[in-house]
Design a protein around this motif. Structure first.
Motif, PDB file in Angstrom:
ATOM      1  N   PHE A  64      60.081 -24.227 -29.228  1.00 12.80           N
ATOM      2  CA  PHE A  64      60.507 -24.753 -27.936  1.00 12.80           C
ATOM      3  C   PHE A  64      60.645 -26.262 -28.004  1.00 12.80           C
ATOM      4  N   SER A  65      61.412 -26.781 -27.046  1.00 16.32           N
ATOM      5  CA  SER A  65      61.591 -28.223 -26.943  1.00 16.32           C
ATOM      6  C   SER A  65      60.674 -28.733 -25.853  1.00 16.32           C
ATOM      7  N   THR A  66      60.143 -29.944 -26.034  1.00 16.15           N
ATOM      8  CA  THR A  66      59.339 -30.538 -24.970  1.00 16.15           C
ATOM      9  C   THR A  66      60.036 -31.794 -24.473  1.00 16.15           C
ATOM     10  N   ASP A  70      60.534 -33.976 -20.320  1.00 11.25           N
ATOM     11  CA  ASP A  70      60.967 -33.904 -18.912  1.00 11.25           C
ATOM     12  C   ASP A  70      62.449 -34.245 -18.766  1.00 11.25           C
ATOM     13  N   GLU A  71      63.010 -34.959 -19.763  1.00 10.88           N
ATOM     14  CA  GLU A  71      64.392 -35.409 -19.655  1.00 10.88           C
ATOM     15  C   GLU A  71      65.405 -34.337 -20.073  1.00 10.88           C
ATOM     16  N   LEU A  72      64.918 -33.189 -20.572  1.00 10.52           N
ATOM     17  CA  LEU A  72      65.832 -32.224 -21.184  1.00 10.52           C
ATOM     18  C   LEU A  72      66.310 -31.165 -20.201  1.00 10.52           C
ATOM     19  N   VAL A  73      67.598 -30.851 -20.283  1.00  7.80           N
ATOM     20  CA  VAL A  73      68.116 -29.684 -19.565  1.00  7.80           C
ATOM     21  C   VAL A  73      68.853 -28.813 -20.570  1.00  7.80           C
ATOM     22  N   GLN A 131      68.919 -37.569 -17.549  1.00  5.13           N
ATOM     23  CA  GLN A 131      68.634 -36.322 -18.265  1.00  5.13           C
ATOM     24  C   GLN A 131      69.657 -36.093 -19.375  1.00  5.13           C
ATOM     25  N   ILE A 132      69.271 -35.377 -20.385  1.00  8.53           N
ATOM     26  CA  ILE A 132      70.190 -35.070 -21.497  1.00  8.53           C
ATOM     27  C   ILE A 132      70.109 -33.580 -21.828  1.00  8.53           C
ATOM     28  N   PHE A 133      71.168 -33.114 -22.475  1.00  6.28           N
ATOM     29  CA  PHE A 133      71.149 -31.721 -22.920  1.00  6.28           C
ATOM     30  C   PHE A 133      70.217 -31.591 -24.125  1.00  6.28           C
ATOM     31  N   ASP A 134      69.488 -30.512 -24.168  1.00  4.87           N
ATOM     32  CA  ASP A 134      68.612 -30.188 -25.302  1.00  4.87           C
ATOM     33  C   ASP A 134      69.481 -29.750 -26.481  1.00  4.87           C
ATOM     34  N   SER A 135      69.445 -30.491 -27.577  1.00  2.00           N
ATOM     35  CA  SER A 135      70.183 -30.047 -28.766  1.00  2.00           C
ATOM     36  C   SER A 135      69.245 -29.522 -29.850  1.00  2.00           C
ATOM     37  N   ASN A 136      67.997 -29.962 -29.830  1.00  2.36           N
ATOM     38  CA  ASN A 136      67.103 -29.585 -30.943  1.00  2.36           C
ATOM     39  C   ASN A 136      66.911 -28.077 -31.068  1.00  2.36           C
ATOM     40  N   ARG A 137      66.856 -27.382 -29.933  1.00  8.12           N
ATOM     41  CA  ARG A 137      66.669 -25.935 -30.006  1.00  8.12           C
ATOM     42  C   ARG A 137      67.837 -25.264 -30.713  1.00  8.12           C
ATOM     43  N   THR A 175      57.758 -27.072 -32.546  1.00  5.36           N
ATOM     44  CA  THR A 175      58.182 -27.764 -31.325  1.00  5.36           C
ATOM     45  C   THR A 175      58.918 -29.026 -31.718  1.00  5.36           C
ATOM     46  N   SER A 176      59.690 -29.555 -30.777  1.00  5.83           N
ATOM     47  CA  SER A 176      60.260 -30.878 -31.018  1.00  5.83           C
ATOM     48  C   SER A 176      59.925 -31.765 -29.839  1.00  5.83           C
ATOM     49  N   GLY A 177      59.692 -33.043 -30.141  1.00  2.22           N
ATOM     50  CA  GLY A 177      59.347 -34.024 -29.109  1.00  2.22           C
ATOM     51  C   GLY A 177      57.865 -34.009 -28.808  1.00  2.22           C
ATOM     52  N   GLY A 178      57.423 -35.083 -28.166  1.00  3.38           N
ATOM     53  CA  GLY A 178      56.041 -35.118 -27.684  1.00  3.38           C
ATOM     54  C   GLY A 178      54.996 -35.507 -28.704  1.00  3.38           C
ATOM     55  N   VAL A 179      55.420 -35.870 -29.947  1.00  3.08           N
ATOM     56  CA  VAL A 179      54.399 -36.263 -30.925  1.00  3.08           C
ATOM     57  C   VAL A 179      54.435 -37.750 -31.252  1.00  3.08           C
ATOM     58  N   SER A 180      55.312 -38.507 -30.555  1.00  6.66           N
ATOM     59  CA  SER A 180      55.372 -39.942 -30.841  1.00  6.66           C
ATOM     60  C   SER A 180      54.272 -40.680 -30.065  1.00  6.66           C
ATOM     61  N   VAL A 181      54.042 -41.924 -30.456  1.00  4.79           N
ATOM     62  CA  VAL A 181      52.985 -42.730 -29.828  1.00  4.79           C
ATOM     63  C   VAL A 181      53.228 -42.769 -28.320  1.00  4.79           C
ATOM     64  N   GLY A 182      52.169 -42.662 -27.544  1.00  2.00           N
ATOM     65  CA  GLY A 182      52.342 -42.702 -26.097  1.00  2.00           C
ATOM     66  C   GLY A 182      52.395 -41.297 -25.536  1.00  2.00           C
ATOM     67  N   GLU A 183      53.119 -40.402 -26.251  1.00  3.67           N
ATOM     68  CA  GLU A 183      53.200 -39.022 -25.786  1.00  3.67           C
ATOM     69  C   GLU A 183      52.106 -38.178 -26.421  1.00  3.67           C
ATOM     70  N   ALA A 184      51.697 -38.614 -27.639  1.00  3.33           N
ATOM     71  CA  ALA A 184      50.857 -37.719 -28.447  1.00  3.33           C
ATOM     72  C   ALA A 184      49.467 -37.501 -27.865  1.00  3.33           C
ATOM     73  N   PRO A 211      59.373 -34.491 -34.584  1.00  2.62           N
ATOM     74  CA  PRO A 211      59.710 -35.572 -33.652  1.00  2.62           C
ATOM     75  C   PRO A 211      60.807 -35.108 -32.686  1.00  2.62           C
ATOM     76  N   GLY A 212      61.124 -35.940 -31.693  1.00  2.24           N
ATOM     77  CA  GLY A 212      62.124 -35.547 -30.697  1.00  2.24           C
ATOM     78  C   GLY A 212      63.545 -35.896 -31.079  1.00  2.24           C
ATOM     79  N   ASN A 213      63.704 -36.987 -31.814  1.00  3.20           N
ATOM     80  CA  ASN A 213      65.068 -37.427 -32.112  1.00  3.20           C
ATOM     81  C   ASN A 213      65.801 -36.392 -32.949  1.00  3.20           C
ATOM     82  N   PRO A 214      67.030 -36.077 -32.555  1.00  3.39           N
ATOM     83  CA  PRO A 214      67.747 -34.970 -33.198  1.00  3.39           C
ATOM     84  C   PRO A 214      67.905 -35.076 -34.717  1.00  3.39           C
ATOM     85  N   VAL A 215      68.120 -36.272 -35.254  1.00  2.00           N
ATOM     86  CA  VAL A 215      68.257 -36.378 -36.712  1.00  2.00           C
ATOM     87  C   VAL A 215      66.881 -36.227 -37.368  1.00  2.00           C
TER      88      VAL A 215
HETATM   89  P1  AMP Z   1      59.991 -37.909 -28.026  1.00  2.00           P
HETATM   90  O1  AMP Z   1      59.513 -37.774 -29.441  1.00  2.00           O
HETATM   91  O2  AMP Z   1      59.634 -36.753 -27.176  1.00  2.00           O
HETATM   92  O3  AMP Z   1      59.556 -39.220 -27.465  1.00  2.00           O
HETATM   93  O4  AMP Z   1      61.571 -37.946 -28.110  1.00  2.00           O
HETATM   94  C1  AMP Z   1      62.238 -38.961 -28.830  1.00  2.00           C
HETATM   95  C2  AMP Z   1      63.697 -39.014 -28.428  1.00  2.00           C
HETATM   96  O5  AMP Z   1      64.327 -37.781 -28.723  1.00  2.00           O
HETATM   97  C3  AMP Z   1      63.929 -39.251 -26.938  1.00  2.00           C
HETATM   98  O6  AMP Z   1      65.044 -40.118 -26.796  1.00  2.00           O
HETATM   99  C4  AMP Z   1      64.241 -37.863 -26.427  1.00  2.00           C
HETATM  100  O7  AMP Z   1      65.037 -37.895 -25.274  1.00  2.00           O
HETATM  101  C5  AMP Z   1      64.976 -37.246 -27.588  1.00  2.00           C
HETATM  102  N1  AMP Z   1      64.783 -35.799 -27.566  1.00  2.00           N
HETATM  103  C6  AMP Z   1      63.601 -35.169 -27.494  1.00  2.00           C
HETATM  104  N2  AMP Z   1      63.771 -33.826 -27.503  1.00  2.00           N
HETATM  105  C7  AMP Z   1      65.110 -33.622 -27.579  1.00  2.00           C
HETATM  106  C8  AMP Z   1      65.916 -32.445 -27.619  1.00  2.00           C
HETATM  107  N3  AMP Z   1      65.362 -31.239 -27.579  1.00  2.00           N
HETATM  108  N4  AMP Z   1      67.262 -32.577 -27.692  1.00  2.00           N
HETATM  109  C9  AMP Z   1      67.807 -33.816 -27.729  1.00  2.00           C
HETATM  110  N5  AMP Z   1      67.091 -34.951 -27.707  1.00  2.00           N
HETATM  111  C10 AMP Z   1      65.765 -34.870 -27.621  1.00  2.00           C
END
Ligand code: AMP
Ligand code: MG
Length: 424
Positions: free
Chosen positions: A199-201, A203-206, A216-222, A265-274, A314-318
């Motif tokens: 799953f993706s984590t 609040d900004e994702l739709v 808000q941005i579209f979720d691409s990581n999933r 999972t993707s996202g939520g493990v960077s500093v501040g979120e972790a 991490p959250g960033n798509p690359v």
């Molecule tokens: P985070 O590690 O959660 O702080 O996310 C780092 C960056 O990746 C932020 O700019 C997020 O908006 C972006 N991001 C996190 N999850 C996704 C996702 N599922 N699809 C696209 N971008 C994402």
């Protein structure tokens, strides 16, 4: 203190363990220590085994080929009938076609017309190519220059009965499926598929189908994770987007760990979120949070949640794709029963771009490998390398891997590339 229930925690006792600056190789090595492959197997009809991991050696029940047979169209002869210094005429006693052997034994002074794959008649020990004889009505004339046993394929030469034809742990590709069939074996025993929940984590994702509000941005990581898992042959469980809310996350982790062998999972493990994720995961299992000395893909969480292996990308798509290929891919293959796990193909080519690179971390830049008119391969970098630029992955066909100690790269320098086609 070592705590047997919390093996990952014991890492902190190791001298060279620094979670805030984990070398790529060290992180891989730690992950590898905690992986044990699936054990459940299933029997499948041979064709259905394509792409699956073989769970038992395949032992040949027969000799391949089953009989001594001819490698050429020609004549089966007794070598002792040939004359070292001149020509000899032999009577053509009959024919041996593939699937229709000559009945009886070859007598002195006789030969048998034989086609490729035909069983070598009793008494014959040598095949003379049809191009090397003068054929008459009922006899052929054969000259000099032949060797005993030439143009003959021996019974059991490819595989002897009882020999291991395929080893446990390999992936069944079309060649292996054909090989199993050639032995007359109709079923294979393979490991069950690995189940991976993700799953993706954020609040900004739709998800697709919802209109994003401002910010808000579209979720691409999933979608990339789904694609990478599917290519690796996993059964996937897509759990959607989960808000950055401890209760919702706890519920999602519980469900995922209950249903799957691996949770990603993707996202939520960077500093501040972790911080709150860390508390949550340490409550649910045992997870370490690393800052990997790499770019992109610095934050990474790894451990166990319930009985499932956990990768917090991490959250960033690359960064998601790079960390998946550098850490998750090998781990999934080990868990799926692959043995040995083939490394991603990596080789050196000249880099036609000059690259900026700071020493102290491993970089995975996105590159385009191409061939010039003379057939020589070289690589150039795709444009901007930001970790949020998914287009850089789409344009690339390889990673350019710049090792930790490396500084800036001048155009023309040899660099390591790892090809993506079929892997990413
Ligand atoms: P985070 O590690 O959660 O702080 O996310 C780092 C960056 O990746 C932020 O700019 C997020 O908006 C972006 N991001 C996190 N999850 C996704 C996702 N599922 N699809 C696209 N971008 C994402
Ligand atoms: Mg986030």
């Amino acid at each position: 203190m070592n705590d047997p229930a919390r093996p990952l925690r014991d890492l902190s006792c190791a001298d060279d363990y620094d979670p805030n600056s984990m070398p790529v190789a060290k992180a891989r090595e730690v992950i590898a220590r905690f992986l044990s492959p699936v054990t459940v197997t299933e029997r499948l009809a041979v064709r259905a085994g394509l792409g699956r991991v073989l769970a038992e050696n395949v032992v040949s029940p027969l000799n391949v080929p089953a009989h001594d047979n001819s490698a050429m169209d020609g004549y089966a002869v007794r070598f002792s009938d040939l004359k070292p210094g001149g020509e000899v005429a032999l009577k053509v006693a009959g024919t041996a076609f593939a699937g229709a052997p000559y009945q009886g034994a070859l007598k002195p002074g006789e030969c048998v017309r034989i086609m490729t794959g035909g069983v070598v008649p009793q008494g014959a020990d040598t095949i003379v190519m049809q191009e090397h004889v003068k054929a008459g009505k009922d006899q052929v004339t054969i000259g000099t220059g032949h060797k005993k046993g030439q143009n003959l394929r021996r019974a059991g030469e490819d595989l002897a009965a009882g020999q291991v034809a395929l080893k446990r742990g390999i992936e069944l590709r079309p060649a292996e499926i054909g090989l199993v069939a050639s032995l007359g074996i109709g079923e294979v025993t393979v490991y069950r598929k690995l189940r991976v929940a993700f799953f993706s984590t954020g609040d900004e994702l739709v998800s697709i189908g919802t209109q994003p509000r401002e910010g808000q941005i579209f979720d691409s990581n999933r979608y990339t994770i789904h694609g990478m898992l599917t290519r690796l042959g996993c059964d996937v469980i897509d759990m959607g987007v989960v808000r950055d809310d401890p209760e919702l996350l706890e519920r999602a982790f519980g469900q995922a760990a209950g249903a799957a062998d691996v949770v990603i999972t993707s996202g939520g493990v960077s500093v501040g979120e972790a911080d709150f994720v860390k508390d949550l995961l340490n409550k649910l299992g045992e997870v370490v949070f690393w800052k990997i000395a790499m770019k992109p893909g610095r934050p990474l969480a790894y451990g166990k949640v319930g009985g499932a292996h956990f990768f917090g990308l991490p959250g960033n798509p690359v960064s998601v794709m790079v960390t998946f290929y550098q850490f998750v891919r090998d781990a999934l293959l080990v868990l799926a029963g692959r043995d040995p796990v083939p490394p991603l193909p990596t080789f050196k080519v000249p880099c036609m771009s000059s690259l900026k690179k700071a020493p102290g971390r491993t970089e995975f830049q996105r590159g385009v490998l191409s061939q010039d008119a003379s057939g020589a391969w070289s690589v150039r970098v795709t444009g901007e390398q930001g970790s949020g630029i998914l287009r850089s992955m789409s344009e690339a066909n390889c990673f350019i891997i710049l090792p930790t100690g490396q500084g800036n790269v001048d155009a023309g320098t040899l660099v390591d590339v790892q090809v993506m086609d079929g892997i990413v």
